[in-house]
Design an enzyme around this catalytic site. Structure first.
Site, PDB file in Angstrom:
ATOM      1  N   LYS A  14      14.192  -9.375  12.064  1.00  0.00           N
ATOM      2  CA  LYS A  14      14.854  -9.341  10.751  1.00  0.00           C
ATOM      3  C   LYS A  14      16.006 -10.349  10.680  1.00  0.00           C
ATOM      4  CE  LYS A  14      12.310  -6.101   8.855  1.00  0.00           C
ATOM      5  NZ  LYS A  14      11.408  -6.404   7.745  1.00  0.00           N
TER       6      LYS A  14
ATOM      7  N   TYR B  35      12.863  -5.357  16.455  1.00  0.00           N
ATOM      8  CA  TYR B  35      13.000  -5.232  15.000  1.00  0.00           C
ATOM      9  C   TYR B  35      14.224  -6.029  14.527  1.00  0.00           C
ATOM     10  CZ  TYR B  35      13.184  -2.798  10.457  1.00  0.00           C
ATOM     11  OH  TYR B  35      13.202  -2.490   9.119  1.00  0.00           O
TER      12      TYR B  35
ATOM     13  N   SER C  11       0.802  -1.232   0.000  1.00  0.00           N
ATOM     14  CA  SER C  11       0.000   0.000   0.000  1.00  0.00           C
ATOM     15  C   SER C  11       0.830   1.275   0.000  1.00  0.00           C
ATOM     16  CB  SER C  11      -0.960  -0.007   1.186  1.00  0.00           C
ATOM     17  OG  SER C  11      -0.252  -0.270   2.367  1.00  0.00           O
TER      18      SER C  11
HETATM   19  N1  LIG Z   1      12.390   2.368   5.284  1.00  0.00           N
HETATM   20  C1  LIG Z   1      13.514   1.871   5.767  1.00  0.00           C
HETATM   21  O1  LIG Z   1      14.434   2.627   6.134  1.00  0.00           O
HETATM   22  C2  LIG Z   1      13.706   0.385   5.843  1.00  0.00           C
HETATM   23  C3  LIG Z   1      14.993  -0.087   6.127  1.00  0.00           C
HETATM   24  C4  LIG Z   1      15.215  -1.442   6.203  1.00  0.00           C
HETATM   25  C5  LIG Z   1      14.170  -2.331   6.006  1.00  0.00           C
HETATM   26  N2  LIG Z   1      12.926  -1.856   5.727  1.00  0.00           N
HETATM   27  C6  LIG Z   1      11.860  -2.840   5.555  1.00  0.00           C
HETATM   28  O2  LIG Z   1      11.226  -2.657   4.316  1.00  0.00           O
HETATM   29  C7  LIG Z   1       9.869  -3.096   4.416  1.00  0.00           C
HETATM   30  C8  LIG Z   1       8.948  -2.004   3.900  1.00  0.00           C
HETATM   31  O3  LIG Z   1       9.143  -0.853   4.706  1.00  0.00           O
HETATM   32  P1  LIG Z   1       8.719   0.621   4.247  1.00  0.00           P
HETATM   33  O4  LIG Z   1       9.846   1.497   4.605  1.00  0.00           O
HETATM   34  O5  LIG Z   1       8.195   0.613   2.874  1.00  0.00           O
HETATM   35  O6  LIG Z   1       7.555   0.881   5.316  1.00  0.00           O
HETATM   36  P2  LIG Z   1       6.141   1.652   5.191  1.00  0.00           P
HETATM   37  O7  LIG Z   1       6.236   2.769   4.215  1.00  0.00           O
HETATM   38  O8  LIG Z   1       5.749   1.951   6.576  1.00  0.00           O
HETATM   39  O9  LIG Z   1       5.183   0.520   4.590  1.00  0.00           O
HETATM   40  C9  LIG Z   1       4.955  -0.653   5.335  1.00  0.00           C
HETATM   41  C10 LIG Z   1       4.000  -1.563   4.592  1.00  0.00           C
HETATM   42  O10 LIG Z   1       3.796  -2.729   5.393  1.00  0.00           O
HETATM   43  C11 LIG Z   1       2.422  -2.904   5.638  1.00  0.00           C
HETATM   44  N3  LIG Z   1       2.187  -3.393   6.985  1.00  0.00           N
HETATM   45  C12 LIG Z   1       2.754  -2.960   8.139  1.00  0.00           C
HETATM   46  N4  LIG Z   1       2.239  -3.617   9.185  1.00  0.00           N
HETATM   47  C13 LIG Z   1       1.324  -4.485   8.674  1.00  0.00           C
HETATM   48  C14 LIG Z   1       0.453  -5.437   9.267  1.00  0.00           C
HETATM   49  N5  LIG Z   1       0.400  -5.636  10.595  1.00  0.00           N
HETATM   50  N6  LIG Z   1      -0.356  -6.159   8.461  1.00  0.00           N
HETATM   51  C15 LIG Z   1      -0.331  -5.967   7.132  1.00  0.00           C
HETATM   52  N7  LIG Z   1       0.467  -5.081   6.509  1.00  0.00           N
HETATM   53  C16 LIG Z   1       1.284  -4.340   7.287  1.00  0.00           C
HETATM   54  C17 LIG Z   1       1.794  -1.520   5.483  1.00  0.00           C
HETATM   55  O11 LIG Z   1       0.440  -1.719   5.102  1.00  0.00           O
HETATM   56  P3  LIG Z   1      -0.780  -0.711   5.469  1.00  0.00           P
HETATM   57  O12 LIG Z   1      -0.240   0.677   5.411  1.00  0.00           O
HETATM   58  O13 LIG Z   1      -1.792  -1.002   4.413  1.00  0.00           O
HETATM   59  O14 LIG Z   1      -1.205  -1.084   6.825  1.00  0.00           O
HETATM   60  C18 LIG Z   1       2.642  -0.918   4.373  1.00  0.00           C
HETATM   61  O15 LIG Z   1       2.163  -1.297   3.123  1.00  0.00           O
HETATM   62  C19 LIG Z   1       9.635  -3.452   5.879  1.00  0.00           C
HETATM   63  O16 LIG Z   1       9.745  -4.843   6.060  1.00  0.00           O
HETATM   64  C20 LIG Z   1      10.760  -2.730   6.595  1.00  0.00           C
HETATM   65  O17 LIG Z   1      11.098  -3.349   7.803  1.00  0.00           O
HETATM   66  C21 LIG Z   1      12.668  -0.518   5.639  1.00  0.00           C
END
Ligand SMILES: NC(=O)c1ccc[n+]([C@@H]2O[C@H](COP(=O)([O-])OP(=O)(O)OC[C@H]3O[C@@H](n4cnc5c(N)ncnc54)[C@H](OP(=O)(O)O)[C@@H]3O)[C@@H](O)[C@H]2O)c1
Length: 234
Positions: free
Chosen positions: A141, A137, A10
Protein backbone atom coordinates in the site's frame (compact mmCIF):
# COMPACT_ATOMS: atom_id res chain seq x y z
CA UNK A 1 -18.20 9.64 -22.30
CA UNK A 2 -16.84 8.14 -19.10
CA UNK A 3 -15.69 4.52 -19.43
CA UNK A 4 -15.22 3.37 -15.85
CA UNK A 5 -13.46 0.22 -14.62
CA UNK A 6 -13.71 -0.83 -10.96
CA UNK A 7 -11.46 -3.70 -9.88
CA UNK A 8 -12.54 -5.91 -6.97
CA UNK A 9 -16.17 -4.98 -7.61
CA UNK A 10 -17.68 -8.29 -6.50
CA UNK A 11 -18.05 -7.28 -2.84
CA UNK A 12 -17.12 -4.82 -0.12
CA UNK A 13 -15.86 -1.35 -0.99
CA UNK A 14 -15.54 -2.11 -4.72
CA UNK A 15 -19.16 -3.22 -5.02
CA UNK A 16 -20.27 -0.03 -3.33
CA UNK A 17 -18.07 2.06 -5.66
CA UNK A 18 -19.54 0.29 -8.69
CA UNK A 19 -23.09 1.01 -7.50
CA UNK A 20 -22.23 4.66 -6.84
CA UNK A 21 -20.67 5.19 -10.29
CA UNK A 22 -23.13 3.12 -12.33
CA UNK A 23 -25.11 6.14 -13.58
CA UNK A 24 -22.04 8.22 -14.45
CA UNK A 25 -21.08 6.45 -17.69
CA UNK A 26 -20.27 3.01 -19.08
CA UNK A 27 -19.45 0.85 -16.08
CA UNK A 28 -17.10 -2.15 -16.33
CA UNK A 29 -16.27 -4.40 -13.39
CA UNK A 30 -13.78 -7.11 -12.60
CA UNK A 31 -12.98 -9.69 -9.93
CA UNK A 32 -12.90 -13.49 -9.59
CA UNK A 33 -16.49 -14.21 -8.57
CA UNK A 34 -18.52 -14.27 -11.78
CA UNK A 35 -21.97 -14.58 -10.17
CA UNK A 36 -21.33 -11.57 -7.95
CA UNK A 37 -20.03 -9.49 -10.87
CA UNK A 38 -23.05 -10.38 -13.03
CA UNK A 39 -25.42 -9.20 -10.31
CA UNK A 40 -24.06 -5.63 -10.53
CA UNK A 41 -25.61 -5.14 -13.98
CA UNK A 42 -22.58 -3.37 -15.45
CA UNK A 43 -22.10 -2.91 -19.20
CA UNK A 44 -19.58 -5.78 -19.16
CA UNK A 45 -17.36 -7.67 -16.75
CA UNK A 46 -14.00 -9.43 -16.90
CA UNK A 47 -12.91 -12.35 -14.75
CA UNK A 48 -9.26 -12.02 -13.76
CA UNK A 49 -7.08 -13.14 -10.89
CA UNK A 50 -4.74 -10.20 -10.31
CA UNK A 51 -2.26 -12.33 -8.41
CA UNK A 52 -1.69 -14.47 -11.50
CA UNK A 53 -3.03 -13.20 -14.82
CA UNK A 54 -3.75 -9.47 -15.02
CA UNK A 55 -2.97 -9.53 -18.77
CA UNK A 56 -6.55 -10.46 -19.66
CA UNK A 57 -7.67 -7.31 -17.89
CA UNK A 58 -5.05 -5.24 -19.71
CA UNK A 59 -6.66 -6.26 -23.00
CA UNK A 60 -10.13 -5.53 -21.60
CA UNK A 61 -9.01 -2.01 -20.62
CA UNK A 62 -7.76 -1.27 -24.11
CA UNK A 63 -10.84 -2.75 -25.80
CA UNK A 64 -13.19 -0.59 -23.74
CA UNK A 65 -11.19 2.67 -23.82
CA UNK A 66 -11.17 3.00 -20.05
CA UNK A 67 -10.62 6.61 -18.94
CA UNK A 68 -11.64 6.22 -15.27
CA UNK A 69 -9.61 3.48 -13.56
CA UNK A 70 -10.40 2.55 -9.97
CA UNK A 71 -7.74 0.15 -8.64
CA UNK A 72 -9.65 -1.17 -5.64
CA UNK A 73 -8.99 -4.95 -5.53
CA UNK A 74 -6.75 -5.93 -2.67
CA UNK A 75 -5.79 -8.68 -0.29
CA UNK A 76 -4.57 -8.69 3.31
CA UNK A 77 -2.27 -11.12 5.06
CA UNK A 78 -1.43 -11.19 8.76
CA UNK A 79 1.69 -12.72 10.31
CA UNK A 80 5.31 -12.13 11.28
CA UNK A 81 7.70 -11.45 8.39
CA UNK A 82 9.62 -14.67 9.10
CA UNK A 83 6.48 -16.74 8.46
CA UNK A 84 5.90 -15.41 4.93
CA UNK A 85 6.76 -17.62 1.96
CA UNK A 86 8.08 -16.29 -1.32
CA UNK A 87 4.77 -17.22 -2.93
CA UNK A 88 2.79 -15.19 -0.38
CA UNK A 89 5.09 -12.19 -0.82
CA UNK A 90 4.74 -12.39 -4.59
CA UNK A 91 0.97 -12.96 -4.67
CA UNK A 92 0.19 -10.14 -2.28
CA UNK A 93 2.32 -7.63 -4.16
CA UNK A 94 1.03 -8.84 -7.52
CA UNK A 95 -2.55 -8.13 -6.46
CA UNK A 96 -2.04 -4.94 -4.45
CA UNK A 97 0.75 -3.16 -6.32
CA UNK A 98 2.06 -4.78 -9.50
CA UNK A 99 -1.33 -5.30 -11.12
CA UNK A 100 -2.46 -1.71 -10.46
CA UNK A 101 0.79 -0.49 -12.07
CA UNK A 102 0.23 -2.78 -15.05
CA UNK A 103 -3.43 -1.77 -15.46
CA UNK A 104 -2.49 1.90 -15.36
CA UNK A 105 0.11 1.29 -18.08
CA UNK A 106 -2.64 -0.14 -20.29
CA UNK A 107 -5.14 2.67 -19.61
CA UNK A 108 -2.78 5.63 -19.99
CA UNK A 109 -2.29 5.59 -23.81
CA UNK A 110 -6.02 6.23 -24.44
CA UNK A 111 -6.19 8.78 -21.62
CA UNK A 112 -3.19 10.63 -23.08
CA UNK A 113 -4.67 10.57 -26.58
CA UNK A 114 -7.94 12.10 -25.32
CA UNK A 115 -6.16 14.34 -22.81
CA UNK A 116 -8.41 13.21 -19.99
CA UNK A 117 -8.26 10.55 -17.32
CA UNK A 118 -8.79 9.78 -13.66
CA UNK A 119 -6.78 7.10 -11.84
CA UNK A 120 -7.80 6.34 -8.27
CA UNK A 121 -6.09 3.67 -6.19
CA UNK A 122 -7.41 2.29 -2.92
CA UNK A 123 -4.46 2.20 -0.55
CA UNK A 124 -4.72 1.86 3.20
CA UNK A 125 -3.84 3.75 6.32
CA UNK A 126 -1.48 0.77 6.90
CA UNK A 127 0.57 2.09 3.97
CA UNK A 128 0.74 5.53 5.55
CA UNK A 129 1.48 4.52 9.15
CA UNK A 130 2.76 0.93 9.03
CA UNK A 131 1.02 -2.01 10.69
CA UNK A 132 2.87 -4.61 12.76
CA UNK A 133 2.45 -8.15 11.43
CA UNK A 134 1.05 -6.80 8.19
CA UNK A 135 4.35 -5.80 6.59
CA UNK A 136 3.51 -7.18 3.13
CA UNK A 137 0.21 -5.34 3.13
CA UNK A 138 1.83 -2.13 4.41
CA UNK A 139 4.64 -2.26 1.85
CA UNK A 140 2.25 -2.89 -1.04
CA UNK A 141 0.00 0.00 0.00
CA UNK A 142 2.94 2.35 0.65
CA UNK A 143 4.13 1.53 -2.88
CA UNK A 144 0.87 2.92 -4.26
CA UNK A 145 1.66 6.29 -2.67
CA UNK A 146 5.04 6.59 -4.41
CA UNK A 147 3.43 5.51 -7.66
CA UNK A 148 0.70 8.12 -7.24
CA UNK A 149 3.11 11.02 -6.77
CA UNK A 150 5.38 10.04 -9.66
CA UNK A 151 2.52 9.45 -12.09
CA UNK A 152 0.72 12.64 -11.08
CA UNK A 153 3.82 14.56 -12.24
CA UNK A 154 4.29 12.47 -15.37
CA UNK A 155 0.66 12.79 -16.48
CA UNK A 156 -0.24 16.29 -15.29
CA UNK A 157 0.09 17.91 -18.72
CA UNK A 158 -2.42 15.42 -20.15
CA UNK A 159 -5.22 16.37 -17.73
CA UNK A 160 -4.91 12.98 -16.07
CA UNK A 161 -5.14 13.00 -12.29
CA UNK A 162 -3.80 10.24 -10.05
CA UNK A 163 -4.77 9.88 -6.40
CA UNK A 164 -4.82 7.22 -3.69
CA UNK A 165 -7.48 6.95 -1.01
CA UNK A 166 -6.23 5.48 2.27
CA UNK A 167 -9.10 4.01 4.30
CA UNK A 168 -8.79 3.13 7.96
CA UNK A 169 -10.92 0.25 9.25
CA UNK A 170 -13.88 -0.34 6.95
CA UNK A 171 -16.80 -2.64 7.71
CA UNK A 172 -16.24 -5.31 5.01
CA UNK A 173 -15.19 -8.95 4.81
CA UNK A 174 -11.51 -7.94 4.50
CA UNK A 175 -11.80 -5.54 7.44
CA UNK A 176 -13.52 -8.08 9.68
CA UNK A 177 -11.24 -10.97 8.60
CA UNK A 178 -8.16 -8.92 9.39
CA UNK A 179 -9.48 -8.37 12.92
CA UNK A 180 -10.15 -12.08 13.32
CA UNK A 181 -6.58 -12.88 12.27
CA UNK A 182 -5.13 -10.34 14.73
CA UNK A 183 -4.77 -10.61 18.50
CA UNK A 184 -7.34 -7.84 19.09
CA UNK A 185 -11.13 -7.86 19.36
CA UNK A 186 -13.34 -5.54 17.33
CA UNK A 187 -14.18 -3.62 20.52
CA UNK A 188 -10.48 -3.08 21.30
CA UNK A 189 -9.86 -1.78 17.79
CA UNK A 190 -12.82 0.62 17.91
CA UNK A 191 -11.46 1.94 21.22
CA UNK A 192 -8.26 3.04 19.32
CA UNK A 193 -10.14 4.93 16.59
CA UNK A 194 -10.70 8.61 17.51
CA UNK A 195 -14.24 8.63 16.09
CA UNK A 196 -14.93 5.23 17.74
CA UNK A 197 -16.36 3.78 14.54
CA UNK A 198 -15.50 1.99 11.32
CA UNK A 199 -15.57 3.90 8.03
CA UNK A 200 -18.50 2.95 5.80
CA UNK A 201 -17.87 1.99 2.12
CA UNK A 202 -20.24 4.80 1.06
CA UNK A 203 -17.86 7.43 2.43
CA UNK A 204 -15.17 6.16 0.03
CA UNK A 205 -17.54 5.91 -2.96
CA UNK A 206 -18.76 9.48 -2.49
CA UNK A 207 -15.17 10.77 -2.42
CA UNK A 208 -14.45 8.88 -5.64
CA UNK A 209 -17.50 10.43 -7.28
CA UNK A 210 -16.08 13.83 -6.39
CA UNK A 211 -12.52 13.01 -7.54
CA UNK A 212 -13.88 12.03 -10.94
CA UNK A 213 -15.76 15.30 -11.33
CA UNK A 214 -14.50 18.39 -13.16
CA UNK A 215 -14.49 20.24 -9.82
CA UNK A 216 -11.67 17.96 -8.58
CA UNK A 217 -9.32 18.43 -11.53
CA UNK A 218 -6.79 20.24 -9.31
CA UNK A 219 -6.45 17.31 -6.93
CA UNK A 220 -3.61 15.09 -8.09
CA UNK A 221 -0.71 13.20 -6.57
CA UNK A 222 -2.49 13.02 -3.23
CA UNK A 223 -2.92 10.35 -0.63
CA UNK A 224 -6.26 11.09 0.98
CA UNK A 225 -6.94 9.46 4.34
CA UNK A 226 -10.49 8.42 5.29
CA UNK A 227 -9.75 6.83 8.62
CA UNK A 228 -12.06 8.32 11.27
CA UNK A 229 -9.03 10.10 12.73
CA UNK A 230 -6.78 7.03 13.05
CA UNK A 231 -3.77 8.58 11.27
CA UNK A 232 -3.68 11.78 13.31
CA UNK A 233 -2.30 10.40 16.56
CA UNK A 234 -3.54 9.03 19.86
N1 LIG B 1 -11.84 -3.19 4.77
C1 LIG B 1 -10.87 -2.45 5.30
O1 LIG B 1 -10.81 -2.28 6.53
C2 LIG B 1 -9.87 -1.79 4.41
C3 LIG B 1 -9.03 -0.83 4.99
C4 LIG B 1 -8.09 -0.19 4.21
C5 LIG B 1 -7.98 -0.50 2.86
N2 LIG B 1 -8.81 -1.43 2.31
C6 LIG B 1 -8.63 -1.72 0.89
O2 LIG B 1 -9.84 -1.55 0.20
C7 LIG B 1 -9.86 -2.43 -0.93
C8 LIG B 1 -11.15 -3.22 -0.92
O3 LIG B 1 -11.19 -3.98 0.28
P1 LIG B 1 -12.54 -4.60 0.88
O4 LIG B 1 -12.50 -4.32 2.33
O5 LIG B 1 -13.71 -4.19 0.08
O6 LIG B 1 -12.21 -6.15 0.69
P2 LIG B 1 -13.14 -7.41 0.29
O7 LIG B 1 -14.53 -7.21 0.80
O8 LIG B 1 -12.39 -8.59 0.72
O9 LIG B 1 -13.17 -7.33 -1.31
C9 LIG B 1 -11.96 -7.46 -2.02
C10 LIG B 1 -12.22 -7.38 -3.51
O10 LIG B 1 -10.97 -7.54 -4.18
C11 LIG B 1 -11.05 -8.61 -5.09
N3 LIG B 1 -9.80 -9.36 -5.13
C12 LIG B 1 -9.05 -9.77 -4.08
N4 LIG B 1 -8.00 -10.49 -4.51
C13 LIG B 1 -8.11 -10.53 -5.87
C14 LIG B 1 -7.32 -11.13 -6.88
N5 LIG B 1 -6.22 -11.85 -6.61
N6 LIG B 1 -7.70 -10.98 -8.17
C15 LIG B 1 -8.81 -10.29 -8.47
N7 LIG B 1 -9.60 -9.69 -7.55
C16 LIG B 1 -9.25 -9.83 -6.26
C17 LIG B 1 -12.17 -9.51 -4.58
O11 LIG B 1 -12.70 -10.20 -5.70
P3 LIG B 1 -13.36 -11.69 -5.64
O12 LIG B 1 -14.09 -11.80 -4.35
O13 LIG B 1 -14.24 -11.71 -6.84
O14 LIG B 1 -12.23 -12.62 -5.71
C18 LIG B 1 -13.14 -8.50 -3.99
O15 LIG B 1 -13.98 -7.99 -4.98
C19 LIG B 1 -8.61 -3.29 -0.83
O16 LIG B 1 -7.60 -2.78 -1.67
C20 LIG B 1 -8.21 -3.16 0.62
O17 LIG B 1 -6.84 -3.36 0.81
C21 LIG B 1 -9.75 -2.08 3.05
Amino acid sequence: MLNILVTGASKGIGKNIAEELKNMGNLYVTGRNEEALKSIGAKDYCIADLSKNPEVLGDFIQKNSINILINNAGEYIYGGIETMTYQQIENLHNTNLISPIYLISKAVPYMKEKRFGRIINIGSISGVMGEANASLYSSSKAGLLGLTKALALELAEFNITVNTINPGWVDTELGNDSIEQSEFSKEEIIECIPQRRFVQPKEISKLIRYLISEDAKGITGQGINICAGLSVGI
